[in-house]
Design an enzyme around this catalytic site. Structure first.
Site, PDB file in Angstrom:
ATOM      1  N   GLY A  60       2.514 -50.787 -41.433  1.00 54.60           N
ATOM      2  CA  GLY A  60       3.946 -50.503 -41.380  1.00 54.60           C
ATOM      3  C   GLY A  60       4.358 -49.052 -41.559  1.00 54.60           C
ATOM      4  O   GLY A  60       5.549 -48.772 -41.696  1.00 54.60           O
ATOM      5  N   ASP A  79       2.812 -57.063 -34.361  1.00 52.73           N
ATOM      6  CA  ASP A  79       1.370 -56.937 -34.645  1.00 52.73           C
ATOM      7  C   ASP A  79       0.755 -58.337 -34.736  1.00 52.73           C
ATOM      8  O   ASP A  79       1.459 -59.316 -34.987  1.00 52.73           O
ATOM      9  CB  ASP A  79       1.127 -56.191 -35.972  1.00 52.73           C
ATOM     10  CG  ASP A  79      -0.247 -55.522 -36.008  1.00 52.73           C
ATOM     11  OD1 ASP A  79      -0.305 -54.281 -35.936  1.00 52.73           O
ATOM     12  OD2 ASP A  79      -1.273 -56.253 -36.066  1.00 52.73           O
ATOM     13  N   ASP A  95      -0.131 -61.593 -30.630  1.00 49.45           N
ATOM     14  CA  ASP A  95      -1.125 -60.772 -29.934  1.00 49.45           C
ATOM     15  C   ASP A  95      -0.494 -60.311 -28.622  1.00 49.45           C
ATOM     16  O   ASP A  95      -0.207 -61.137 -27.750  1.00 49.45           O
ATOM     17  CB  ASP A  95      -2.376 -61.631 -29.668  1.00 49.45           C
ATOM     18  CG  ASP A  95      -3.459 -60.853 -28.931  1.00 49.45           C
ATOM     19  OD1 ASP A  95      -3.158 -59.793 -28.344  1.00 49.45           O
ATOM     20  OD2 ASP A  95      -4.606 -61.319 -28.944  1.00 49.45           O
ATOM     21  N   LYS A 159      -1.291 -44.767 -28.033  1.00 52.28           N
ATOM     22  CA  LYS A 159      -2.608 -44.252 -28.400  1.00 52.28           C
ATOM     23  C   LYS A 159      -3.610 -44.526 -27.278  1.00 52.28           C
ATOM     24  O   LYS A 159      -3.575 -45.591 -26.657  1.00 52.28           O
ATOM     25  CB  LYS A 159      -3.081 -44.952 -29.677  1.00 52.28           C
ATOM     26  CG  LYS A 159      -4.302 -44.291 -30.271  1.00 52.28           C
ATOM     27  CD  LYS A 159      -5.168 -45.159 -31.141  1.00 52.28           C
ATOM     28  CE  LYS A 159      -4.583 -45.937 -32.242  1.00 52.28           C
ATOM     29  NZ  LYS A 159      -4.637 -45.252 -33.534  1.00 52.28           N
TER      30      LYS A 159
HETATM   31  C1  LIG Z   1      -4.021 -48.170 -36.307  1.00 50.51           C
HETATM   32  S1  LIG Z   1      -3.264 -49.690 -36.692  1.00 50.51           S
HETATM   33  C2  LIG Z   1      -1.559 -49.304 -36.642  1.00 50.51           C
HETATM   34  C3  LIG Z   1      -1.051 -48.546 -37.842  1.00 50.51           C
HETATM   35  C4  LIG Z   1       0.466 -48.471 -37.864  1.00 50.51           C
HETATM   36  N1  LIG Z   1       0.988 -47.682 -36.761  1.00 50.51           N
HETATM   37  C5  LIG Z   1       0.980 -47.882 -39.139  1.00 50.51           C
HETATM   38  O1  LIG Z   1       1.561 -46.796 -39.102  1.00 50.51           O
HETATM   39  O2  LIG Z   1       0.841 -48.510 -40.186  1.00 50.51           O
HETATM   40  C6  LIG Z   1      -3.471 -50.575 -35.203  1.00 50.51           C
HETATM   41  C7  LIG Z   1      -2.842 -51.945 -35.214  1.00 50.51           C
HETATM   42  O3  LIG Z   1      -2.868 -52.474 -33.891  1.00 50.51           O
HETATM   43  C8  LIG Z   1      -2.917 -53.880 -34.009  1.00 50.51           C
HETATM   44  N2  LIG Z   1      -3.329 -54.477 -32.733  1.00 50.51           N
HETATM   45  C9  LIG Z   1      -4.470 -54.257 -32.043  1.00 50.51           C
HETATM   46  N3  LIG Z   1      -4.492 -55.015 -30.922  1.00 50.51           N
HETATM   47  C10 LIG Z   1      -3.325 -55.719 -30.915  1.00 50.51           C
HETATM   48  C11 LIG Z   1      -2.764 -56.685 -30.012  1.00 50.51           C
HETATM   49  N4  LIG Z   1      -3.415 -57.074 -28.919  1.00 50.51           N
HETATM   50  N5  LIG Z   1      -1.544 -57.197 -30.298  1.00 50.51           N
HETATM   51  C12 LIG Z   1      -0.875 -56.813 -31.421  1.00 50.51           C
HETATM   52  N6  LIG Z   1      -1.357 -55.914 -32.306  1.00 50.51           N
HETATM   53  C13 LIG Z   1      -2.572 -55.374 -32.063  1.00 50.51           C
HETATM   54  C14 LIG Z   1      -3.923 -54.117 -35.123  1.00 50.51           C
HETATM   55  O4  LIG Z   1      -3.759 -55.395 -35.688  1.00 50.51           O
HETATM   56  C15 LIG Z   1      -3.593 -52.972 -36.079  1.00 50.51           C
HETATM   57  O5  LIG Z   1      -2.778 -53.415 -37.129  1.00 50.51           O
END
Ligand SMILES: C[S@@+](CC[C@H](N)C(=O)[O-])C[C@H]1O[C@@H](n2cnc3c(N)ncnc32)[C@H](O)[C@@H]1O
Length: 205
Positions: A60, A79, A95, A159
Site C-alpha cells: 500500500g 492486488d 488477479d 514497471k
Molecule cells: C512490488 S509490489 C507493489 C508494491 C506497492 N506499489 C507498494 O507501494 O506498496 C508488486 C505487487 O504486484 C502484485 N501483483 C503481481 N501480479 C499481479 C496480478 N496479476 N494481479 C494483481 N496484482 C499482482 C503482487 O501481489 C505485489 O503485491
C-alpha cells in the site's frame, strides 16, 4: 563469494536498508513509496488528477502516497493480496490477468481515469530471463488495458525490466501513445533491470 561481488552486495543491502528505514520512519508501508514520489517529480503525474487506478498496490505504499498528495481524487487500488484499509481508497482484490478481472475493474469505475499506475511484478522463479519475460508481459497487458480505462489525455506508469521483450513493450507503447518515456528512480537502484515506462496521450488515429 568473490570480493567485489561481496562488496557490490553490501552496497545493494545498504541502499535497501536506507529506503526501508526511511519508509518506516515516514509511516509508509513500503520503500516503493519513494519510487512513486520520484516518478511524480519527474513527470508531474499528479497534476489535475481526479481519478487513479493503482495496479499491484499491496502492501500500500503507492496508495498512501496517492491519498496524501491527491485531494478530491477517486483512488481504486487492486492486488491479488488483500491490502489493509487506507481511508478514502477503494480496494479490489483480484488477479489482474485472470478472466473477468478487467470487467470487474471497469465496473468499479464511473468514469475513465486520469492516471493508471502499475507496480506489478510477476513472482520470481529464480530464472531471471523468465521473470523478465513475465513482468514485461504484465506491463504489455497493462498498456493494452489502459486504452479502455483512461481518458484520451490520460497517463500510464508501469514497471518493466530492461531485458528480454523490452523493445516489444516499447513498440507497443509507441503504437498506442503519443509520448513514451522511461525513468529509473534513484530509490530502485538496487534492482538493476527495473525501470518504469511513462505513456501519455492515447493515439486516436
Ligand atoms: C512490488 S509490489 C507493489 C508494491 C506497492 N506499489 C507498494 O507501494 O506498496 C508488486 C505487487 O504486484 C502484485 N501483483 C503481481 N501480479 C499481479 C496480478 N496479476 N494481479 C494483481 N496484482 C499482482 C503482487 O501481489 C505485489 O503485491
Amino acid at each position: 563469494m568473490k570480493k567485489n561481488k561481496r562488496s557490490k552486495n553490501w552496497v545493494i543491502q545498504q541502499h535497501r536498508d536506507q529506503y526501508f528505514k526511511l519508509a518506516k520512519s515516514s509511516g509508509y508501508r513500503s520503500r516503493s513509496a519513494f519510487k512513486l514520489l520520484e516518478l511524480n517529480e519527474k513527470f508531474k503525474i499528479f497534476k489535475n488528477c481526479k481519478s487513479v487506478i493503482d495496479l499491484g498496490s499491496y502492501p500500500g505504499g503507492w496508495s498512501q502516497i496517492l491519498k496524501k498528495n491527491l485531494k478530491n481524487c477517486k483512488i481504486l487500488s487492486i492486488d491479488i493480496k488483500k491490502m489493509s484499509k487506507i481511508e478514502g481508497v477503494d480496494f479490489l482484490c483480484c488477479d489482474f490477468q485472470r478472466e473477468g478481472s478487467k470487467e470487474k475493474i471497469l465496473k468499479k469505475l464511473n468514469n475513465k481515469a486520469d492516471l493508471l499506475i502499475s507496480d506489478m511484478a510477476a513472482d520470481t522463479t529464480g530464472n531471471k530471463d523468465l521473470d523478465c519475460i513475465r513482468t514485461n508481459a504484465l506491463c504489455a497487458e497493462v498498456i493494452e488495458f489502459s486504452i479502455n480505462v483512461i481518458k484520451e489525455n490520460g497517463v500510464v506508469i508501469a514497471k518493466l525490466f530492461n531485458g528480454t521483450d523490452f523493445l516489444n513493450v516499447k513498440n507497443l507503447a509507441n503504437n498506442k501513445f503519443r509520448k513514451v518515456n522511461f525513468f529509473k528512480p534513484e530509490s530502485s537502484r538496487d534492482h538493476s533491470k527495473e525501470t518504469y515506462i511513462h505513456c501519455a496521450g492515447i493515439r486516436t488515429l
